[in-house]
Design an enzyme around this catalytic site. Structure first.
Site, short mmCIF file in Angstrom:
data_model
loop_
_atom_site.label_atom_id
_atom_site.label_comp_id
_atom_site.label_asym_id
_atom_site.label_seq_id
_atom_site.Cartn_x
_atom_site.Cartn_y
_atom_site.Cartn_z
CD GLU A 287 47.66 -19.17 7.87
OE1 GLU A 287 48.29 -18.69 6.74
OE2 GLU A 287 47.23 -20.20 7.79
CD GLU A 424 46.84 -18.92 2.93
OE1 GLU A 424 47.98 -18.56 2.93
OE2 GLU A 424 46.55 -19.75 3.82
CD GLU A 457 50.57 -17.45 -0.44
OE1 GLU A 457 49.40 -17.79 -0.20
OE2 GLU A 457 51.66 -17.88 -0.01
ZN LIG Z 1 50.79 -21.37 2.32
#
Ligand SMILES: [Zn+2]
Length: 1017
Positions: A287, A424, A457
């Site tokens: 990410e 996550e 998370e």
């Molecule tokens: Zn976050």
């Protein structure tokens, strides 16, 4: 994702600007493809005042950017053709016509219309010098395509991928070689054609593509050429025949690459084990935009697909991925190949993860999920707390959302080199070691960090993973929600962590950052990779969480909010959403007659930057309320006409503590009057500071409240006292109250014993102290120091130096003692030195209470024990303690040591490079180091952005640390000229705008407040 420093730093007043000049000029759209479905989540606010036209123009232009040049070119072609006439617009000259003028006007109009039509219908080249080319005629709407690396025309010119083809599944085989630090990959992508097209475009970055084949439906696979356009990190395959809507096709790509040496993509990490051997491993961090560095993919959150992942590795290592392992096969080269189950859910690429390492797990079953915590083998005993917290939190979320966690396993893994706090990835959450591991001597404050990161998370497994924002402009749907849920869940599951203090602080800090003109709306337009990185900021996380709390607190009953989010999660499970989808779900849940239109209220909070200032005055039983944009600006010409629907809560002198005392009123217009049942002595708005606004009580109101607190401070809750302290400092920064009024309110603090009012006042006063210190106002600084020590003197003296249990008391103690020792308070320094001496002499048997470690290490580093502390740092294995030692080392005031530690942070051998933002932040706080740090950043900029992406949270933090204490024209010019010299290497970052704005505000603050300070102190 959670950024590492979001839960540990004292943020300074810096904000997030959007440079309107920084938009890229967008290349044309392929008319065959729909690159962006303009179901914008950006809610435009209309009819609110003088800036409407500007907003509309800006919006029109930005939509054009999104829709591409086919629209822009057409309109600009029309503009060119029409411009000679529009300057003499008939409608304007005919505004008050006489009969003769009317005739002339009509004639003119006919001529204009005819000529416009002729010009529009003729080819553009008719009146040009060269005339029309005979062949290869180009019309203005024909797109300009870039050139691929092999010299061929690349078939796509947009940053966002075309929507014509969607991936259904990835079958991915990875072969990392941890000796050579390389990997090869084999990726089979099955796709569905949505619209007829002659090309497939996807992402790839730093991958060497060795071979690619393509197979359409049942046809035989054929070798295809893959074109690459590096600036946009895209690859493409072109076809001579159109692929038809409804067809299935398969693209197979073999590639090789180096494991990344930064902290994203498929990257290598290492650590030294107990025996001193270096162990290497490989992990991922995708990410927001780095899955494309590990495998060719459609790397946008709305391109969800299933994943089947296979990884080869040495037999003494293990591999982990999102799903449980399905089987292991021995390979002829001595390696083993682990195959993981195909994901049971559709998943965005940024959530894919895999790890090859020699980690060890601890596990337990929670409902139907196997929950495990992994660490390097020697830290296995530090994993128990996280496992226990995670199992409680998983149970909580399963019940709260009424949707069970959908995978069979959930791994939490501590990675030795990890830049963010945690990530996550679905079923395989990765953490920094300090965010997951808790030693036997850890303080409750360290447990609070681990608990809240795990809670954040885990919340993402629903908010973000199950339901995902469609594009990064709505990142707050992931991050604001996970942040909100992290506090809600911890309050329920681990109440001993006193998390509400932290949440209050988070809300106040988010306001400071959102108060600048350069801030941005929660849901805001995002186009470039840098802008995507920049969305990971306090507006998405902390303001996002704050407005959710405000909404929940303003809804009748405590179930409407929960029911609304359950409905939202169920309705959009497995899909992508826009901000308004959430507001609609919350609006649809009708539980009472006081039903509110959530969408109407909340869209104003997500589509406008900043927040309101509510001014209140009361006379008898009549209360006047008005609102305006709370805007810190050094430029008096800047005005904002933003208005919000504000759920204003209030309490008064006759009932001020219990929740039942709270009254609610929604302020929707610029000003309103409300009647109270009876006359009141004083009013306090924003009960417990659950609303995202600041209140000005006027001269009279502030003095009533100051008197009330001086008389009996327990007449308000500690949240309300904290909120008053925060608000009055903010108003003083805005120039609305004098320092004398601040001083009047603070007088009561000599009796205060609760944590948050004290820590808030200390934070505000310390910020002023640092500003005076850096502005060489040493005499005034010394007076302020004396004032702080006398205000909190009794409380400081009451602090003990042994172990204490309560998190809240630990927070109070560490804030007080760090300030006292920083100001060289004699008994504080002596105690800290004694404890350090004892610690060193005990040879590892003595321990320092976790909340006191920082103050003790700071004192050691700033006296003669810097080298001793450096030796201890080299030996320390427990990361949380090690980080505090590092922070201590960086707090030194010795120039040689400062330069050494900055350089060492960049070299990454003794000090891990992931800690460089922390080192720079600490160095900048001290008087001796902040100018060295600024030089260091300028000299090493290119190396810094090699390690930390332009726009990333780490870079935002580095810029903020280095510049937020400047307050002179010279520094303003320096900062401006350095960043403008960077061009594409970061000149258009929002944090640069914030930095410039903050320096100007500091300058103004110094100019207007010194006299008043001198008088009061
Ligand atoms: Zn976050």
């Amino acid at each position: 994702m959670i950024e590492n420093s979001m839960f540990e730093e004292e943020p300074d007043v810096v904000d997030l600007a959007k440079d309107s000049t920084s938009f890229p000029s967008f290349p044309p759209l392929d008319p065959d493809d729909v690159a962006y479905e303009p179901r914008s989540s950006r809610l435009l606010v209309r009819g609110l005042g003088e800036n409407d036209l500007d907003d509309e123009e800006e919006d029109c232009e930005s939509s054009a950017r999104l829709l591409g040049m086919s629209f822009m070119n057409r309109s600009s072609a029309q503009r060119v053709a029409a411009s000679p006439y529009t300057r003499h617009s008939p409608s304007r000259s005919c505004s008050r016509p006489s009969a003769r003028t009317m005739v002339v006007c009509v004639l003119l109009l006919v001529i204009v219309v005819s000529m416009t039509m002729v010009l529009y219908l003729l080819p553009e080249c008719t009146f040009t010098k060269n005339g029309c080319p005979k062949q290869n005629k180009t019309s203005p709407s024909e797109p300009v395509y870039p050139i691929s690396t092999n010299g061929e025309v690349f078939p796509w010119a947009q940053l966002r991928l075309p929507q014509s083809v969607r991936p259904l599944s990835y079958d991915l085989t990875l072969n990392p070689d941890l000796d050579k630090m390389t990997f090869t990959g084999h990726s089979v992508i099955t796709m569905f054609v949505r619209h007829n097209t002659k090309h497939i475009v996807l992402h790839s970055m730093n991958l060497n593509i060795n071979k690619a084949t393509f197979k359409l439906g049942d046809e035989k696979a054929t070798t295809v050429t893959v074109l690459e356009f590096k600036p946009k990190q895209q690859i493409a395959v072109k076809f001579t025949e159109e692929l038809k809507a409804g067809q299935l096709c398969v693209l197979t790509i073999d590639y090789s690459a180096n494991l990344s040496h930064t902290y994203d993509g498929f990257y290598n990490s290492s650590y030294t084990d107990k025996e001193g051997n270096k162990k290497v491993l490989a992990a991922t961090q995708f990410e927001p935009l780095s899955a494309r560095k590990a495998f060719p993919c459609f790397d946008e959150p709305s391109f969800k697909a299933t994943f089947l992942i296979k990884i080869s590795h040495k037999a003494d290592y293990l591999a982990l991925s999102n799903m449980p392992k399905a089987k292991t096969t021995k390979l002829s080269n001595g390696l083993v190949l682990d195959e993981f189950e195909t994901t049971s859910v559709n998943m965005s690429t940024y959530l894919v993860a895999f790890i090859v390492a020699n980690f060890t797990p601890v596990s337990k079953n929670v409902s139907n999920t196997l929950l495990s915590v992994y660490s390097v083998p020697e830290k296995k005993e530090h994993t128990g707390y996280a496992l226990d917290a995670a199992s409680k939190l998983l149970d909580f979320y399963n019940n709260f959302f009424e949707i069970p966690y959908p995978l069979q396993k959930l791994d939490l893994v501590a990675i030795p080199d990890f830049l963010a706090g945690a990530m996550e990835n679905w079923g395989l959450i990765t953490f920094r070691e300090t965010s997951l591991l808790v030693g036997s001597h850890s303080s409750a404050l360290e447990k609070q960090v681990v608990g809240s990161v795990v809670a954040h998370e885990l919340a993402h497994q629903w908010f973000g993973n199950l339901v995902t924002m469609s594009w990064w402009n709505d990142l707050w749907l992931n991050e604001g929600f996970a942040t909100y849920m992290q506090y809600t869940s911890i309050q329920n599951v681990l109440p001993e962590l006193d998390i509400e203090n932290l949440f209050l602080d988070v809300r106040l800090r988010a306001m400071e950052k959102d108060a600048l003109n350069s801030s941005h709306a929660v849901s805001t337009e995002v186009n470039t990779p840098e802008q995507v990185e920049e969305m990971f900021d306090s507006v998405s996380y902390e303001k996002g969480a704050s407005i959710l709390l405000m909404l929940n607190a303003s809804l009748p009953g405590d179930q409407q909010f929960r029911k609304g989010i359950i409905q939202y999660l169920k309705q959009f499970s497995g899909l992508n959403t826009y901000t308004n989808d959430l507001w609609n779900s919350l609006t649809q849940v009708e539980l009472s007659s006081q039903h509110q239109n959530v969408s109407e209220m909340m869209s104003l909070w997500t589509s406008q930057k900043g927040f309101p200032l509510v001014t209140v005055s009361h006379k008898g039983d009549e209360v006047n309320l008005s609102q305006e944009h709370f805007l810190l600006t050094s430029d008096n010409a800047t005005h904002s006409s933003s208005l919000w629907h504000i759920p204003v809560s209030y309490i008064n002198n006759s009932c001020s503590l219990a929740a039942e005392c709270r009254q609610l009123f929604t302020l929707k217009t610029k000003s309103e009057t409300l009647k109270l049942p009876e006359k009141v002595k004083w009013l306090k708005l924003n009960y417990k500071n659950t609303g995202f606004y600041i209140v000005d009580y006027g001269k009279e109101g502030w003095s009533e409240l100051s008197d009330a607190l001086a008389n009996n401070y327990q007449v308000l809750t500690s949240e309300d006292r904290t909120s008053l302290i925060h608000n009055i400092f903010s108003l003083s920064r805005l120039g609305r109250v004098s320092f004398h009024q601040v001083h009047q309110l603070l007088k009561y603090l000599s009796n205060e014993t609760d944590t948050t009012p004290v820590t808030e006042a200390l934070l505000q006063l310390n910020t002023i102290y640092r500003l005076l210190d850096k502005h060489l106002e040493h005499e005034l600084g010394a007076r302020l120091k004396g004032y702080i020590l006398s205000l909190f003197g009794a409380l400081i003296q009451n602090q003990t130096w042994g172990e204490i249990e309560s998190v809240s008391k630990q927070e109070l103690r560490s804030a007080l003692l760090e300030t006292a020792c920083h100001f060289n308070e004699e008994s504080c320094i002596k105690q800290a030195k004694d404890i350090f001496k004892n610690y060193v002499e005990s040879n590892g048997t003595a321990t320092i209470p976790g909340d006191l470690q920082q103050v003790v290490f700071n004192v050691a580093a700033q006296s003669d024990d810097w080298s001793t502390l450096l030796t201890l740092y080299g030996k320390a294995s427990y990361d949380s303690e090690k980080r505090k030692m590092l922070k201590g080392l960086a707090s030194t005031q010795n120039p040689q040591q400062i330069i050494w530690i900055l350089q060492e942070g960049l070299r990454g051998q003794i000090v891990q490079t992931q800690e460089l933002p922390l080192v720079i932040g600490t160095v900048c706080n001290g008087f001796a180091g902040y100018l060295f740090a600024w030089d260091f950043i300028q000299e090493n900029w290119d190396r810094l952005i090699e390690k930390f992406p332009v726009g990333s949270f780490a870079i935002q933090r580095i810029i903020k640390s280095a510049t937020s204490q400047f307050s002179t024209k010279t520094h303003l010019d320096q900062v401006q000229s350095f960043f403008s010299s960077l061009k594409e290497r970061g000149s258009s970052m929002r944090s640069v705008q914030e930095a410039l704005e903050t320096i100007k505000l500091n300058q103004r603050w110094i100019d207007t407040n010194l006299a008043s300070l001198r008088k009061c102190l």
